[in-house]
Structure formats: C-alpha cells, structure tokens
Design a protein around this motif. Structure first.
Motif, PDB file in Angstrom:
ATOM      1  N   VAL A  51       0.823  -1.210   0.000  1.00 30.99           N
ATOM      2  CA  VAL A  51       0.000   0.000   0.000  1.00 30.99           C
ATOM      3  C   VAL A  51       0.857   1.259   0.000  1.00 30.99           C
ATOM      4  CG1 VAL A  51      -1.675   1.335   1.308  1.00 30.99           C
ATOM      5  CG2 VAL A  51      -1.955  -1.137   1.083  1.00 30.99           C
ATOM      6  N   ARG A  52       1.895   1.255   0.774  1.00 27.81           N
ATOM      7  CA  ARG A  52       2.738   2.446   0.864  1.00 27.81           C
ATOM      8  C   ARG A  52       3.269   2.891  -0.488  1.00 27.81           C
ATOM      9  NH1 ARG A  52       4.791   2.990   6.486  1.00 27.81           N
ATOM     10  NH2 ARG A  52       2.745   3.258   7.440  1.00 27.81           N
ATOM     11  N   GLN A  53       3.494   1.914  -1.331  1.00 25.65           N
ATOM     12  CA  GLN A  53       4.066   2.262  -2.630  1.00 25.65           C
ATOM     13  C   GLN A  53       3.063   2.898  -3.578  1.00 25.65           C
ATOM     14  OE1 GLN A  53       6.714  -0.989  -4.218  1.00 25.65           O
ATOM     15  NE2 GLN A  53       5.471  -1.999  -2.678  1.00 25.65           N
ATOM     16  N   ALA A  54       1.802   2.692  -3.245  1.00 24.63           N
ATOM     17  CA  ALA A  54       0.766   3.165  -4.162  1.00 24.63           C
ATOM     18  C   ALA A  54       0.930   4.654  -4.436  1.00 24.63           C
ATOM     19  CB  ALA A  54      -0.611   2.877  -3.593  1.00 24.63           C
ATOM     20  N   GLU A  55       1.446   5.335  -3.465  1.00 26.16           N
ATOM     21  CA  GLU A  55       1.646   6.776  -3.612  1.00 26.16           C
ATOM     22  C   GLU A  55       2.397   7.112  -4.885  1.00 26.16           C
ATOM     23  OE1 GLU A  55       3.427   8.292  -0.151  1.00 26.16           O
ATOM     24  OE2 GLU A  55       3.347  10.390  -0.795  1.00 26.16           O
ATOM     25  N   PHE A  56       3.354   6.286  -5.240  1.00 26.68           N
ATOM     26  CA  PHE A  56       4.182   6.595  -6.392  1.00 26.68           C
ATOM     27  C   PHE A  56       3.715   5.911  -7.653  1.00 26.68           C
ATOM     28  CE2 PHE A  56       6.701   7.551  -2.776  1.00 26.68           C
ATOM     29  CZ  PHE A  56       7.339   8.721  -3.143  1.00 26.68           C
ATOM     30  N   VAL A  57       2.852   4.961  -7.496  1.00 23.83           N
ATOM     31  CA  VAL A  57       2.426   4.201  -8.660  1.00 23.83           C
ATOM     32  C   VAL A  57       1.143   4.790  -9.235  1.00 23.83           C
ATOM     33  CG1 VAL A  57       1.741   1.949  -9.507  1.00 23.83           C
ATOM     34  CG2 VAL A  57       3.485   2.126  -7.724  1.00 23.83           C
ATOM     35  N   ASP A  58       0.203   5.056  -8.344  1.00 24.27           N
ATOM     36  CA  ASP A  58      -1.079   5.590  -8.810  1.00 24.27           C
ATOM     37  C   ASP A  58      -1.677   6.325  -7.630  1.00 24.27           C
ATOM     38  OD1 ASP A  58      -3.858   4.424 -10.701  1.00 24.27           O
ATOM     39  OD2 ASP A  58      -3.873   5.880  -9.091  1.00 24.27           O
ATOM     40  N   GLU A  59      -1.523   7.612  -7.645  1.00 26.39           N
ATOM     41  CA  GLU A  59      -1.919   8.352  -6.452  1.00 26.39           C
ATOM     42  C   GLU A  59      -3.406   8.217  -6.168  1.00 26.39           C
ATOM     43  OE1 GLU A  59      -0.436  12.402  -6.157  1.00 26.39           O
ATOM     44  OE2 GLU A  59      -1.761  12.662  -4.416  1.00 26.39           O
ATOM     45  N   ALA A  60      -4.199   8.126  -7.203  1.00 30.47           N
ATOM     46  CA  ALA A  60      -5.644   8.002  -6.988  1.00 30.47           C
ATOM     47  C   ALA A  60      -5.953   6.745  -6.200  1.00 30.47           C
ATOM     48  CB  ALA A  60      -6.369   7.976  -8.323  1.00 30.47           C
ATOM     49  N   CYS A  61      -5.258   5.690  -6.537  1.00 35.81           N
ATOM     50  CA  CYS A  61      -5.469   4.423  -5.853  1.00 35.81           C
ATOM     51  C   CYS A  61      -5.079   4.547  -4.388  1.00 35.81           C
ATOM     52  CB  CYS A  61      -4.654   3.357  -6.585  1.00 35.81           C
ATOM     53  SG  CYS A  61      -4.170   1.942  -5.630  1.00 35.81           S
ATOM     54  N   TYR A  62      -4.017   5.263  -4.171  1.00 33.70           N
ATOM     55  CA  TYR A  62      -3.517   5.493  -2.819  1.00 33.70           C
ATOM     56  C   TYR A  62      -4.552   6.258  -2.001  1.00 33.70           C
ATOM     57  CZ  TYR A  62      -0.136   7.253   0.664  1.00 33.70           C
ATOM     58  OH  TYR A  62       0.539   7.564   1.810  1.00 33.70           O
ATOM     59  N   ARG A  63      -5.029   7.337  -2.574  1.00 32.00           N
ATOM     60  CA  ARG A  63      -6.046   8.123  -1.869  1.00 32.00           C
ATOM     61  C   ARG A  63      -7.291   7.302  -1.611  1.00 32.00           C
ATOM     62  NH1 ARG A  63      -6.376  14.253  -3.359  1.00 32.00           N
ATOM     63  NH2 ARG A  63      -4.166  14.748  -3.575  1.00 32.00           N
ATOM     64  N   ARG A  64      -7.682   6.575  -2.636  1.00 31.35           N
ATOM     65  CA  ARG A  64      -8.877   5.753  -2.507  1.00 31.35           C
ATOM     66  C   ARG A  64      -8.771   4.851  -1.292  1.00 31.35           C
ATOM     67  NH1 ARG A  64      -9.059   4.471  -7.872  1.00 31.35           N
ATOM     68  NH2 ARG A  64      -7.869   2.550  -7.595  1.00 31.35           N
ATOM     69  N   TYR A  65      -7.607   4.233  -1.182  1.00 32.66           N
ATOM     70  CA  TYR A  65      -7.400   3.303  -0.080  1.00 32.66           C
ATOM     71  C   TYR A  65      -7.694   3.972   1.253  1.00 32.66           C
ATOM     72  CZ  TYR A  65      -5.070   0.010   3.035  1.00 32.66           C
ATOM     73  OH  TYR A  65      -4.788  -0.864   4.045  1.00 32.66           O
ATOM     74  N   TYR A  66      -7.087   5.100   1.494  1.00 34.14           N
ATOM     75  CA  TYR A  66      -7.261   5.746   2.788  1.00 34.14           C
ATOM     76  C   TYR A  66      -8.608   6.449   2.899  1.00 34.14           C
ATOM     77  CZ  TYR A  66      -2.501   4.575   3.931  1.00 34.14           C
ATOM     78  OH  TYR A  66      -1.362   3.871   4.221  1.00 34.14           O
ATOM     79  N   ASP A  67      -9.064   7.012   1.791  1.00 28.79           N
ATOM     80  CA  ASP A  67     -10.358   7.684   1.828  1.00 28.79           C
ATOM     81  C   ASP A  67     -11.473   6.736   2.240  1.00 28.79           C
ATOM     82  OD1 ASP A  67      -9.509  10.163   1.194  1.00 28.79           O
ATOM     83  OD2 ASP A  67     -10.012  10.055  -0.935  1.00 28.79           O
ATOM     84  N   ARG A  68     -11.470   5.580   1.620  1.00 32.30           N
ATOM     85  CA  ARG A  68     -12.539   4.635   1.934  1.00 32.30           C
ATOM     86  C   ARG A  68     -12.458   4.196   3.385  1.00 32.30           C
ATOM     87  NH1 ARG A  68     -12.712   1.186  -3.730  1.00 32.30           N
ATOM     88  NH2 ARG A  68     -13.757   2.863  -4.860  1.00 32.30           N
ATOM     89  N   PHE A  69     -11.263   3.977   3.813  1.00 28.53           N
ATOM     90  CA  PHE A  69     -11.074   3.615   5.207  1.00 28.53           C
ATOM     91  C   PHE A  69     -11.590   4.724   6.107  1.00 28.53           C
ATOM     92  CE2 PHE A  69      -9.466   1.061   8.398  1.00 28.53           C
ATOM     93  CZ  PHE A  69      -8.928  -0.079   7.822  1.00 28.53           C
ATOM     94  N   ALA A  70     -11.155   5.941   5.784  1.00 31.34           N
ATOM     95  CA  ALA A  70     -11.516   7.081   6.629  1.00 31.34           C
ATOM     96  C   ALA A  70     -13.019   7.303   6.628  1.00 31.34           C
ATOM     97  CB  ALA A  70     -10.788   8.324   6.134  1.00 31.34           C
ATOM     98  N   ARG A  71     -13.626   7.119   5.479  1.00 33.11           N
ATOM     99  CA  ARG A  71     -15.061   7.370   5.378  1.00 33.11           C
ATOM    100  C   ARG A  71     -15.837   6.513   6.392  1.00 33.11           C
ATOM    101  NH1 ARG A  71     -16.747   6.430  -0.413  1.00 33.11           N
ATOM    102  NH2 ARG A  71     -14.821   7.619  -0.706  1.00 33.11           N
ATOM    103  N   GLY A  72     -15.500   5.226   6.407  1.00 35.77           N
ATOM    104  CA  GLY A  72     -16.164   4.350   7.358  1.00 35.77           C
ATOM    105  C   GLY A  72     -15.872   4.751   8.794  1.00 35.77           C
ATOM    106  N   TYR A  73     -14.635   5.104   9.002  1.00 35.09           N
ATOM    107  CA  TYR A  73     -14.234   5.479  10.358  1.00 35.09           C
ATOM    108  C   TYR A  73     -15.011   6.711  10.810  1.00 35.09           C
ATOM    109  CZ  TYR A  73     -10.669   4.074  13.714  1.00 35.09           C
ATOM    110  OH  TYR A  73     -10.010   3.530  14.769  1.00 35.09           O
TER     111      TYR A  73
END
Lengths: 230, 230, 230, 230
Positions: free
Chosen positions: C117-139
């Motif tokens: 997951v940490r690498q997603a930042e450099f590979v596809d930022e949207a995917c990276y954001r998605r990961y945390y956004d979805r998590f955060a949304r539920g939280y």
DNA sequence: CATGAATGAGATTTCATTCAT
DNA sequence: AATGAATGAAATCTCATTCAT
C-alpha cells in the motif's frame, strides 16, 4: 508527432559526437533500405554502425527520429545534386534530361533511396509529404519559368510537375531495381521523346529559341482542333 | 521468403467457409491499409472481421499469406476494371484518359490501394513485382498494338509503359491523398495534354541527337482520328 | 492515468480464465510486497504464478493495472474483515479495540499489506487516496454515530479518524515488521488506554449518561484556559 | 545491501567540493521526492544540480548512497528542529503540541519528506528503520521522563511513542498532502484533545473491562498542572 | 469449423556506471 | 575535480502462432 527535419535543425559542430552520429545515420539508411523500417531493429543499426546498442539513444530519441532524419537527408542531398547538375542549363529539355539522369544515377548509388522513402508514408506522414512537396515545389517553379520563357506549353504546372516526377520515379524504380538494364541513355531517350513532345510550346511549329522544338510541320488546322478539343 | 501467390493456390470451395474467408480478406485490406502490414495484427483483422482469433488460421497459414492475397486481389480487380472500362475504345488517347480516370476513381474508392501495395515491397517482393509486372504487361501490349496501328509513335514500349504508369501513379497519389482537389477532369486535361503530344505518331520534328525519336511512318488516318477524338 | 478499481469493475464469471487471473494477483501481491513495485518485474510475477510471461498481458494491460487491483483488493478485504469483526459491538471502545486487533492480525497474515500500500503513492496516487479515503469514510461515520450516542466526546470526526488510523498504522507497522513482539494484547492495552481516555465523553470521571458531554462541570476557567493554550 | 549511514561516514571537508556535494544532495532530495527513487535518474539529479553527469560519481559511489544520505539528513534536520522547538518547554502537552506543529510545518516546507522517507523501506531498510528508531528513541525518553515527573500516565512508553508518532504521521500526511486545509491550529486542537485526555496521569474513570486501565497513582499536582497549562 | 487462452521470442527503451580526456 | 560519450544489462510490452476443447 513530426520532428523538425534535418535541414531545420542547428547541427552541433563537435566532430567528436558527430562521427558516431554519422555512423548511425549511414547504418540506418542501409538497414532501413534492406529490411524495411519495421523489420529493422535498433540492434541491426548499431551493429552495422559498430557501436553499442545504448549508444543509439545518445543520439536519437527513438527509431522514428533517425528514420525521419535519414529521409530528410536523402531528399536534401538528392535535390541539391540535381540542382547543381542542371544549374547552368538554359534549355528546359536539357534540364529534364539531366535531372532524370542525375536522379537515376543517385538512385543507383543509393539503392535504398526508394525503399526508404516509400516507407515514410507509414512511419511519419509529414516527412513523406515533405519529401515530395519540396521536390515538387522546385519542379513547379522551374516549369513555370520555362512556361514564361515560352519553352514549355502552358499547363497547370503542379499537375505537370507530378506527371514528370511520376515518370522519373517509375522509370527509376524499374531501371534501378529490376535488373534487366537496357542502358541509361536508351531509357532516357525514350522518356525524353515522350516529354519533349509533351512539353513543346507549340506542338508543331515556331522554332524560336526553343531548341527541341522547331517543328515546322504543317497541319495547323488539325493542331488547333486538338487544342480546342483535348 | 516468397510464397506462391493466391492465383497459384487451390482455393477451397465451401461456400460457408468462403463467407468467413471473404470477411477476413476485406478486414485485412482495410486494416493493412490503415495501420500498415507490420502494425496490423491478426487480432485486428479478426476483430474487424468479426471472428475469433483462431479462426484466422483455419483460412490462412500465416499473416504474409493473407497480405499477398489482398494485394493480388486488388491488382486483379483494378486491372479487370480498367480493362472493362477501355474495352470498346479504339482510340489510344481515349484509352489512356479512360484508364487514368478509372484508376483514379478506384484509388479514391479504395483509399488503401496505394498504402497496401507500396508495402508489398517489404513483405513479399515477388508479389510486389507481380503487381506491377502484370500491369505493365497489359500496358505494353496495348501500346504495342497502338504503335502497330500507327496511333502512337514508335518507342520502347516497356519504357513508355512505365512512364505512363508513373504519371498515373503520382498523379493519383497526389489527387487521392493530398486533399486540395482541383477536380478530376481538370487533372486529366493536363495529364492528357502531356501524353497526347508525347504520344502522337508524327513527332513534330527535328530528331537532333535523340536516337529513339524518328519514327517517320505514315498512318495519317490514325493520327487524324487521334486529333479529332482526344 | 487511473484505472477503475477492482470493485468498480464487472468481473466475468468464467472460472476458466479467473484461475489464472487469481494466480497472477496472488503472485503480484507477494512479489510487490517483497521487492517493491519498481523492482518487481513482470517476469517475477509470472514465474511465481507459474505461467508464461506473455500470459500476464492476457489479463492485465500493464504492470500498473495489476498493482492497482492488488491494492484495491487488499483494502476491500481488510475493510470487510474489520466491518464483520466489529459488526455486533455496541461499545465504541470495543469497536476500536476489536478493529485494531483485526487489523493487526490481518497485517500479520498479509505481511505485504503495508509494503504494497505504501508504494501506491508513487504508482497511482488516486489508488492510494482511494485506499485511505474509503477507510476514513467508514471510520468517520462510525465515530460520528458514537458521538451522537454520547459514547465519544465531540470533536472533528475526520481529524479524529486520521488520528486513530495513524495509531493503528504505526503500531501495526511496528508490531508486524519490527520483530520484538511484546504480545498483541499488551500492545492493544496500551493503545486502548490512550484511546479510551482520549475518547471518553466526559474527560474526567462520572460515567452517567451525559451523552455529548454538555460540560456542566465546574472548572470552566481552567477548561477555557486549556482550550486556549493547548 | 545496507550501507553505513552518512553519520557513520567520514565526510570530506573541502569547501569547494562541498558546494557541489550539497547541490547534489538538494537536487536529489527534490528529484527523489517528485519522481520516486526508481524513476529518478542520476541524470535528473545532476541536471537539477547543474553539474555534469560524471560529477555525481566523484561524490557518491552510487545512487543508493545519495538516497540514504538524503533520508538521514532529513531525519536529522527534523529531529533537531523539533528538539529546538520544544527545548524550553516544561509541560509535556505543550511539548506534544509544539512538536506536532513543528513537524507539520516542516512537512509542509519539505513536501518531499514523506515521499522520500516512505521509499526508504525498499531502498535500504536499515536506513528506514534508523529514521523511525531514532525518532522513537527520543520520543520514548521524553515520555519516560514525563511519566517519571507524573505528567503522563504510566504506560509502555515505546508503544505510546508509536501511537503518538502515528497520529502525527497520519495527520501530517492528510494535512500536508490532501489539500482541503482546515487550518493548522484547528487540526492541532482536535489532536490535542485526544492526546491530552489520553495522556493525563489520572485517568478519568470507569475501569470497566479494559485491563490496562487502572493506574490509580497519585501525582495530582502534576495533573492539575497539566490541566492548567496544557 | 470455430474458439480464445496460452506461449515465448523479440523489439524498444532506460539508465546506472565506467573511463578517457 | 569535472566531464559526458559510451556501454550493455535488464525491463516492459507485442503478437504471430499453437492447441485443446
């Protein structure tokens, strides 16, 4: 997609790098001619050029670039050669014949000329057009002058230029690549027979300056009819 | 590297399969024309043809085969079309003009004609030669007859055929692909002006040095016909 | 540049191809985790997946795509797992503790989770954001409900969610990857001690019902000072 | 795979060379942050640094070395900055808030901080661990002292340090990179609300089920101080 | 006949590193 | 110390072709 052609680019003068660059251009010309653009690999080019694979990318960003440069360069050399060859000539028919001969000889010396240029259509259309456009432009202006001077009958000079280029192109292709050589001058004779009568200002009559002309034959009425009808 | 051309091969006759086969040939013509031989993939062809990838190999042993078949077929269609168009014509100039017009129209309808054929040079040289040879053969025999009939001045018929083919080829290329269309008939007018005088049996005069230039034969009637009709 | 995430895509149900696809996804997860995105080669993935190199491109258009799919999938699995684990729990502190535990256990079972997951930042930022956004949304929505229910003190729920995610993330990272394991429950105890008091609706004492803390208690001056200073 | 960190190495002292060295380090920090370690090329770095490609290898043995040095340096600068910012502060909550603020501001000024450090995991794990270890070490000792002073409730100081680092890390990431800035102080307010109550020496109440929850120690005075000051 | 998953050879391109100047 | 041309290993991606169903 297009890159500036060789002629538009400022060439660095360092002899150092240029040597390798030239080696690559020469190798590319030959490999593209032999195998075609797509089948020619960068490795083929560097191998023939005697340098390492990676060296290619020191001088060219990609395969297409070197191809375009080869084509632009070939066109430039050919145009310059022809221009020099016909430079002193006054008579348009002599210009035509000398131009054809120069072209044929160049094509024979650079057997890949045709094969390389023909492919440009699929590699970089702009480069392809550029090649023929530049050729045509010179041709058109030469023909226009000759028409103004009364050496050539008036017709649409651009269409005429393409007709004459087509003659040279096909004849050259046949003569250069299909090997039953009937002799350059004999081929030129036939072509010029066609061209001379096709171009002569007054299909029959009026010597004037035009050297190839002085038809002097009768049948005026018929000729006029022709003019009117054709 | 060369393969036997389609015409030399036994074609399966199942009507069912023929439909698929034809679909593939049509698709291939279009894909080869658009992307070029190398960049066109079998998958492109089957996709456009609406069949599965593997189906391709039911009908063709490989990529080169279908390409050759496409080229041979195009050539055949074009030759037949022109032959039909000029079939009743007695006057050679009319034959030339009609042939040119037919060619131009075909090329416009099949914008891939040029693009496909030009590539043949690198895909299967035999197929490439065949295309032009067959064309030239017909041309040569037509011209020879016209010369015998006194409708056309005597020259090396093969060289002449290539000159005329070159005119058609270049003019067609320019007219079809470079879009500032000056109108078909106007283009034909100019081309025919060149050709007519170039071909006319009684060369205006003064052979000078050119050896191939002095036919001097009669056949006035024919000439008059030329004058009247062309 | 972004591709639709796995969850947004309609997955074909053919078991045939899916087997290979799954093999590749599993292999990719592991290889990306071990070597990192850039150092992981397609060949590594197919080798580990037990298929030929070219097979990769039957299922994924490029390296980035499979990476994004791996990340999306990991996120989805993790979120679902936590959601199930906490789904009957009424008490927010229990939810937090159970969530943390579930996360830690998942991270231990999928040691590559972090690394991928940490690498997603450099590979596809949207995917990276998605990961945390979805998590955060539920939280955020869980915390808001708990605040409404008076179980958690009122604060900016999004900032709070990131604080708690940060705790889980760092603690998980330390616990999972840096190997001197002090025992899961002991780590949870300490974390929960921090969280419990940080979250409790009335900072000092007195459980009672008082939901959103209607601070009714004395020491206003002090609290205000706190607010001002802290 | 690991190399000794910058701090363990003898640095050359030539002021001349140092200028170039520093240029390269600055350039590397920026390039690594923008493109990521793998995508950043030595040529990118030297270009940005304004020196020739070969010069790189005068100062650094390889790409990994300069990366490690950049990370070590960033960590050192950040730690020193925070240390200075909190150096006079007596109250632990003030330390926490000031530390967070300093970190956030640094991260905003060095937008590549996160991006660079996160990659260290795959470039040189030792360097990555070092970064967090050193940070944690300072944190742990500060917390231990605060616990000894009764300013902070007793808990496992290392676990606590990671919790607090996680809060800072995630919040910083969100605040710095995801651009809907709610204002630094507002973010700090919420974070500190969580932290303050989480840390306060006399846990407000309600032991309940949570095992780690009943310290029950005195240090009232300290707590009051906390309340008053924080 | 028809299908399409699977294959692997081969092509382009990148780039860390070397080294002669 | 500084340079930058040259290198070649390695990576991504394409696609003609095969074959089991």
């Amino acid at each position: 997609m297009n890159r500036p052609s060789t002629s538009d680019r400022v060439l660095p003068v360092t002899p150092r790098g240029q040597k390798t660059r030239q080696k690559l251009l020469r190798a590319a010309e030959s490999v593209f001619g032999e195998k075609g653009y797509e089948r020619a690999s960068i490795a083929d080019i560097t191998r023939k050029g005697g340098v390492a694979l990676g060296t290619f990318y020191v001088y060219f960003p990609d395969k297409q670039s070197i191809f375009v440069e080869v084509v632009d360069e070939l066109g430039e050399r050919l145009r310059r050669l022809i221009a020099e060859a016909v430079s002193g000539l006054k008579d348009r028919l002599q210009v035509e014949r000398t131009g054809l001969r120069t072209f044929f000889e160049f094509a024979r010396k650079h057997p890949n000329l045709y094969r390389v240029v023909r492919q440009a259509e699929f590699v970089d259309e702009a480069c392809y057009r550029r090649y023929y456009d530049r050729f045509a432009r010179g041709y058109v202006s030469g023909l226009t002058q000759a028409m103004d001077a009364g050496q050539v009958r008036r017709m649409d000079p651009e269409v005429l230029a393409y007709c004459l280029m087509g003659i040279g192109d096909f004849l050259g292709m046949r003569w250069v690549m299909w090997e039953d050589d009937p002799g350059l001058e004999r081929v030129l004779d036939t072509a010029m027979a066609l061209i001379r009568h096709g171009l002569e200002p007054r299909p029959s009559s009026k010597p004037g300056k035009s050297p190839a002309a002085s038809p002097k034959r009768g049948a005026r009425g018929a000729r006029n009819a022709l003019r009117t009808l054709a």
